[in-house]
Design a protein around this motif. Structure first.
Motif, mmCIF file in Angstrom:
data_model
loop_
_atom_site.group_PDB
_atom_site.id
_atom_site.type_symbol
_atom_site.label_atom_id
_atom_site.label_comp_id
_atom_site.label_asym_id
_atom_site.label_seq_id
_atom_site.Cartn_x
_atom_site.Cartn_y
_atom_site.Cartn_z
ATOM 1 N N TYR A 272 -51.790 8.700 17.534
ATOM 2 C CA TYR A 272 -52.440 7.875 16.506
ATOM 3 C C TYR A 272 -51.408 7.017 15.775
ATOM 4 O O TYR A 272 -51.622 5.836 15.523
ATOM 5 C CB TYR A 272 -53.194 8.778 15.532
ATOM 6 C CG TYR A 272 -54.075 8.031 14.552
ATOM 7 C CD1 TYR A 272 -55.291 7.495 14.954
ATOM 8 C CD2 TYR A 272 -53.693 7.865 13.229
ATOM 9 C CE1 TYR A 272 -56.104 6.806 14.054
ATOM 10 C CE2 TYR A 272 -54.498 7.182 12.318
ATOM 11 C CZ TYR A 272 -55.700 6.658 12.738
ATOM 12 O OH TYR A 272 -56.500 5.984 11.849
ATOM 13 N N ILE B 269 -48.552 21.644 19.622
ATOM 14 C CA ILE B 269 -49.483 22.091 18.598
ATOM 15 C C ILE B 269 -50.679 21.153 18.483
ATOM 16 O O ILE B 269 -50.622 19.998 18.861
ATOM 17 C CB ILE B 269 -48.790 22.227 17.211
ATOM 18 C CG1 ILE B 269 -48.252 20.872 16.748
ATOM 19 C CG2 ILE B 269 -47.715 23.254 17.235
ATOM 20 C CD1 ILE B 269 -47.891 20.861 15.294
ATOM 21 N N GLU B 270 -51.744 21.729 17.917
ATOM 22 C CA GLU B 270 -52.993 20.969 17.814
ATOM 23 C C GLU B 270 -52.814 19.701 16.983
ATOM 24 O O GLU B 270 -53.432 18.692 17.229
ATOM 25 C CB GLU B 270 -54.050 21.869 17.166
ATOM 26 C CG GLU B 270 -55.448 21.311 17.211
ATOM 27 C CD GLU B 270 -56.409 22.205 16.443
ATOM 28 O OE1 GLU B 270 -57.409 21.687 15.955
ATOM 29 O OE2 GLU B 270 -56.133 23.416 16.332
ATOM 30 N N GLN B 271 -51.909 19.816 15.972
ATOM 31 C CA GLN B 271 -51.783 18.680 15.046
ATOM 32 C C GLN B 271 -50.824 17.601 15.529
ATOM 33 O O GLN B 271 -50.456 16.743 14.762
ATOM 34 C CB GLN B 271 -51.321 19.168 13.669
ATOM 35 C CG GLN B 271 -52.300 20.059 12.970
ATOM 36 C CD GLN B 271 -51.890 21.516 13.111
ATOM 37 O OE1 GLN B 271 -51.361 21.907 14.149
ATOM 38 N NE2 GLN B 271 -52.134 22.308 12.105
ATOM 39 N N ASP B 272 -50.341 17.688 16.777
ATOM 40 C CA ASP B 272 -49.424 16.634 17.218
ATOM 41 C C ASP B 272 -50.177 15.303 17.240
ATOM 42 O O ASP B 272 -51.029 15.069 18.085
ATOM 43 C CB ASP B 272 -48.844 16.950 18.597
ATOM 44 C CG ASP B 272 -47.834 15.894 19.006
ATOM 45 O OD1 ASP B 272 -47.561 14.993 18.180
ATOM 46 O OD2 ASP B 272 -47.325 15.951 20.132
ATOM 47 N N THR B 273 -49.830 14.472 16.280
ATOM 48 C CA THR B 273 -50.630 13.277 16.032
ATOM 49 C C THR B 273 -49.888 11.993 16.397
ATOM 50 O O THR B 273 -50.270 10.916 15.946
ATOM 51 C CB THR B 273 -51.013 13.248 14.544
ATOM 52 O OG1 THR B 273 -49.834 13.457 13.771
ATOM 53 C CG2 THR B 273 -52.025 14.322 14.212
ATOM 54 N N GLN C 89 -45.850 20.288 12.554
ATOM 55 C CA GLN C 89 -46.729 19.161 12.210
ATOM 56 C C GLN C 89 -45.901 17.890 11.979
ATOM 57 O O GLN C 89 -44.881 17.930 11.280
ATOM 58 C CB GLN C 89 -47.522 19.506 10.949
ATOM 59 C CG GLN C 89 -48.634 18.504 10.657
ATOM 60 C CD GLN C 89 -49.490 18.925 9.472
ATOM 61 O OE1 GLN C 89 -49.354 20.032 8.965
ATOM 62 N NE2 GLN C 89 -50.376 18.064 9.043
ATOM 63 N N ALA C 90 -46.348 16.805 12.578
ATOM 64 C CA ALA C 90 -45.589 15.550 12.518
ATOM 65 C C ALA C 90 -45.276 15.161 11.071
ATOM 66 O O ALA C 90 -44.156 14.733 10.766
ATOM 67 C CB ALA C 90 -46.373 14.436 13.205
ATOM 68 N N TYR C 91 -46.240 15.337 10.191
ATOM 69 C CA TYR C 91 -46.062 14.978 8.774
ATOM 70 C C TYR C 91 -44.818 15.664 8.199
ATOM 71 O O TYR C 91 -44.025 15.043 7.478
ATOM 72 C CB TYR C 91 -47.314 15.389 8.003
ATOM 73 C CG TYR C 91 -47.204 15.280 6.501
ATOM 74 C CD1 TYR C 91 -47.373 14.054 5.861
ATOM 75 C CD2 TYR C 91 -46.954 16.409 5.715
ATOM 76 C CE1 TYR C 91 -47.283 13.953 4.482
ATOM 77 C CE2 TYR C 91 -46.864 16.313 4.345
ATOM 78 C CZ TYR C 91 -47.025 15.089 3.730
ATOM 79 O OH TYR C 91 -46.931 14.997 2.366
#
Lengths: 244, 83
Positions: free
Chosen positions: A9, A2-6, A220-222
């Motif tokens: 960071y 997914i786009e939000q794989d953060t 989403q990681a969060y």
């Protein structure tokens, strides 16, 4: 993915991909550790008689580190009773300590005798604590964390801060949920010496991170960090309701 | 160009914090008015890092409290980047 794989960071913030010297933890193993066996022998007597301590589930500790011990927090004697319960395996354990306690003239000596404490130079920022914990885990040791972030005055389990979820998911290290009972009565906040009261330490089954790492590929990681944190809290609440 | 960028950032922030774009006042405090916690604040930075390749330093988290702050920060960092 997914786009939000953060993760990238977060890994950067935790310095997870930076090389670290093999002896990075040596600075936390001060000369005070030679007094440690004496300290735990000394507190052994009150913990057996004065505040009799019951230990349950020690077999749930992973065979070897790295792992995270996450315990509820109700008293300044919490770390000591968990470390005492772990016997010689307490040497694997590195608690993260703020400068407030590490540098305090009264507590500094005892903290260093009791544990290979890792000092962080902050009170209110969570990145330095997470980085210090990640460094311990990367070095193959275990870290001791109180996810509530502060002591519970009445012994109830407070909401957890989600940093423990970030740490566990990004390092892939299992979390051992631990419930400490009775310490809020044995040594309430503001007291210097404990009073007679039975205490108990329950080690729950370790929470493996593999399913959550997999889940992070599509969520989403969060949300995954929060889920791990909530799962951990539920496990500790369940331990608090188990008879021991 | 800047308006397009502002719109893109608003969309990204909206996705991360799961609040519809039209409900985000650009001057509202994300933490106190919109209920964003510090971890989600980092997720916004992480998403900016991913989308624009910006290495947003963690200490910016203290300074950035509104959508407009984020937009200004991103614009500033992009204009400072070597071309």
């Amino acid at each position: 993915m997914i786009e939000q794989d953060t993760s990238a960071y977060w890994r950067k913030l935790l310095a997870l991909d930076q090389a670290q010297p093999a002896n990075v933890l040596n600075k936390h193993r001060t000369w005070h550790r030679y007094l440690r066996p004496i300290l735990y022998k000394l507190i052994s007597l009150p913990l057996r008689v004065y505040c009799p301590e019951k230990v349950v589930g020690l077999e749930n500790l992973p065979a070897r580190p790295p792992y995270i011990i996450a315990a509820n927090h109700a008293s300044s004697m919490d770390y000591a009773v968990v470390a005492w319960a772990m016997g010689k395996r307490r040497e694997e354990l590195y608690p993260i300590t703020t400068k407030l306690f590490y540098d305090h003239p009264f507590t500094s000596f005892w903290i260093k005798v009791a544990a290979n404490a890792v000092r962080i130079d902050t009170e209110d920022e969570f990145f330095p604590a997470l980085r210090a914990a990640a460094q311990v885990l990367k070095a193959g040791k275990a870290v001791y964390i109180n996810p509530e972030g502060t002591r519970s005055v009445d012994g109830s389990i407070l909401p957890f801060r989600p940093g423990v979820g970030v740490l566990a998911v990004e390092t892939g290290v299992p979390i051992v949920p631990v419930y400490i009972a009775g310490t809020s009565k044995a040594l309430p906040t503001g007291w210097i010496f404990p009073r007679p009261y039975p205490v108990a330490v329950s080690f729950g089954k370790a929470i493996a991170m593999e399913p959550y790492i997999e889940k992070k590929r599509s969520v989403q990681a969060y949300d995954v960090y929060k889920e791990v944190t909530e799962q951990l809290r539920q496990r500790i609440v369940a331990l608090s309701r188990s008879p021991y | 160009m800047n308006d397009v960028l502002s719109k893109e950032i608003k969309t990204l922030v909206s996705k991360v914090i799961k609040i519809p774009e039209d409900k985000i006042d650009p001057n509202a405090n994300l933490f106190t008015d919109l209920g964003v916690d510090s971890l989600l604040g980092v997720e916004i930075f992480a998403s900016l890092d991913k989308k624009y390749g910006l290495d947003v330093p963690e200490n910016k988290l203290k300074d950035v409290t509104t959508l407009n702050d984020i937009i200004n920060m991103v614009k500033g960092m992009m204009s400072d980047r070597p071309r």
